[in-house]
Write a protein that holds these residues in place. Structure first.
Motif, PDB file in Angstrom:
ATOM      1  N   ASP A 122       0.809  -1.221   0.000  1.00  0.00           N
ATOM      2  CA  ASP A 122       0.000   0.000   0.000  1.00  0.00           C
ATOM      3  C   ASP A 122       0.842   1.271   0.000  1.00  0.00           C
ATOM      4  OD1 ASP A 122      -2.673   1.051  -0.040  1.00  0.00           O
ATOM      5  OD2 ASP A 122      -2.329   1.762   2.005  1.00  0.00           O
ATOM      6  N   ILE A 123       2.070   1.207   0.517  1.00  0.00           N
ATOM      7  CA  ILE A 123       2.882   2.427   0.573  1.00  0.00           C
ATOM      8  C   ILE A 123       3.214   2.958  -0.824  1.00  0.00           C
ATOM      9  CG2 ILE A 123       3.895   1.823   2.796  1.00  0.00           C
ATOM     10  CD1 ILE A 123       6.510   1.182   1.324  1.00  0.00           C
ATOM     11  N   VAL A 142      -1.509   3.058  -9.831  1.00  0.00           N
ATOM     12  CA  VAL A 142      -1.686   1.634 -10.122  1.00  0.00           C
ATOM     13  C   VAL A 142      -0.599   1.213 -11.103  1.00  0.00           C
ATOM     14  CG1 VAL A 142      -3.205  -0.091 -11.179  1.00  0.00           C
ATOM     15  CG2 VAL A 142      -4.153   1.633  -9.639  1.00  0.00           C
ATOM     16  N   TYR A 143       0.017   0.061 -10.814  1.00  0.00           N
ATOM     17  CA  TYR A 143       1.106  -0.463 -11.626  1.00  0.00           C
ATOM     18  C   TYR A 143       0.635  -1.726 -12.339  1.00  0.00           C
ATOM     19  CZ  TYR A 143       3.539   2.419  -8.189  1.00  0.00           C
ATOM     20  OH  TYR A 143       3.919   3.453  -7.383  1.00  0.00           O
ATOM     21  N   THR A 203      10.360  -3.528  -2.343  1.00  0.00           N
ATOM     22  CA  THR A 203      11.188  -3.122  -1.208  1.00  0.00           C
ATOM     23  C   THR A 203      10.328  -2.461  -0.157  1.00  0.00           C
ATOM     24  OG1 THR A 203      13.035  -2.718  -2.728  1.00  0.00           O
ATOM     25  CG2 THR A 203      13.214  -1.800  -0.506  1.00  0.00           C
ATOM     26  N   THR A 204      10.197  -3.107   0.994  1.00  0.00           N
ATOM     27  CA  THR A 204       9.467  -2.532   2.124  1.00  0.00           C
ATOM     28  C   THR A 204      10.269  -2.732   3.395  1.00  0.00           C
ATOM     29  OG1 THR A 204       8.233  -4.608   2.461  1.00  0.00           O
ATOM     30  CG2 THR A 204       7.197  -2.915   1.093  1.00  0.00           C
ATOM     31  N   LYS A 205      10.014  -1.893   4.358  1.00  0.00           N
ATOM     32  CA  LYS A 205      10.718  -1.980   5.654  1.00  0.00           C
ATOM     33  C   LYS A 205       9.747  -2.500   6.708  1.00  0.00           C
ATOM     34  CE  LYS A 205      14.670   0.208   4.567  1.00  0.00           C
ATOM     35  NZ  LYS A 205      16.024  -0.057   4.962  1.00  0.00           N
TER      36      LYS A 205
END
Length: 205
Positions: A122-123, A142-143, A203-205
């Motif tokens: 969601d980020i 949107v990708y 890539t998420t943290k």
């Protein structure tokens, strides 16, 4: 912190309106601040609903071709510029419409292409504000992957759009030589420099 004492609607238009805010700044000085908004009424303004982050519009970052080596852009005439600018395909979200659904619809309308959205955190896709110095508008992103043949069959008469399927060489030229909308430019930079253009989405943290 500044304070808004009163909101005065200045216009009544279908897609965009001007609001005059009676404000007091942090040192107690009174003044006016003007806001352009998609809101139809004062109560619909986002300043009236801090929790409201519903997207006014959606932008579509999509790749095209068997090798996914071209990005779908539009070159559109825009009255505020008096000329053409490169953008991502985009459009307004209808009331009650999911913005992913809106993205599929808008890509079809503007380009004739079919969009297959991908699932991302969601980020990367949630609505963010476009130009908070002048408007409360926010847009989701949107990708996905685009397929099919370019067509103007579904394009509105008010739209003056050229569809561009740009490879990396053309993307570099556009960024160097042409007028480009900000979000589009950032996504083009990812496309230009990342070996896998959608790698940043994982890539998420």
């Amino acid at each position: 912190m500044g304070k808004i004492n009163k909101v005065n609607k200045q216009t009544t238009n279908p897609y965009l309106n001007l609001y005059d805010l009676d404000v007091v700044n942090k040192v107690g000085r009174e003044g006016h601040y003007y806001v352009a908004s998609r809101a139809k009424t004062e109560d619909d303004l986002k300043l009236s609903h801090a929790e409201n982050n519903d997207p006014d519009g959606v932008a579509i970052y999509s790749l095209y071709g068997e090798k996914k080596d071209r990005v779908v852009l539009i070159r559109q005439f825009r009255y505020p510029l008096g000329g053409y600018v490169y953008e991502l395909p985009a459009g307004l979200v209808d009331p009650g419409e999911n913005y992913h659904t809106a993205a599929i619809r808008e890509l079809k309308e503007e380009t004739g292409l079919k969009l297959e959205p991908i699932v991302v955190d969601d980020i990367y896709q949630k609505p963010y504000y476009t130009s908070v110095g002048m408007t409360d508008e926010c847009c989701g992103t949107v990708y996905g992957y685009a397929s099919g043949e370019i067509s103007k069959k579904y394009m509105e008469d008010s739209e003056e759009i050229e569809v561009v399927l740009a490879d990396r060489k053309e993307v570099a030229r556009i960024l160097k030589e042409e007028r480009v909308a900000l979000l589009c430019a950032y996504m083009m930079m990812h496309f230009l420099h990342d070996e896998e253009p959608f790698a940043f989405l994982h890539t998420t943290k």
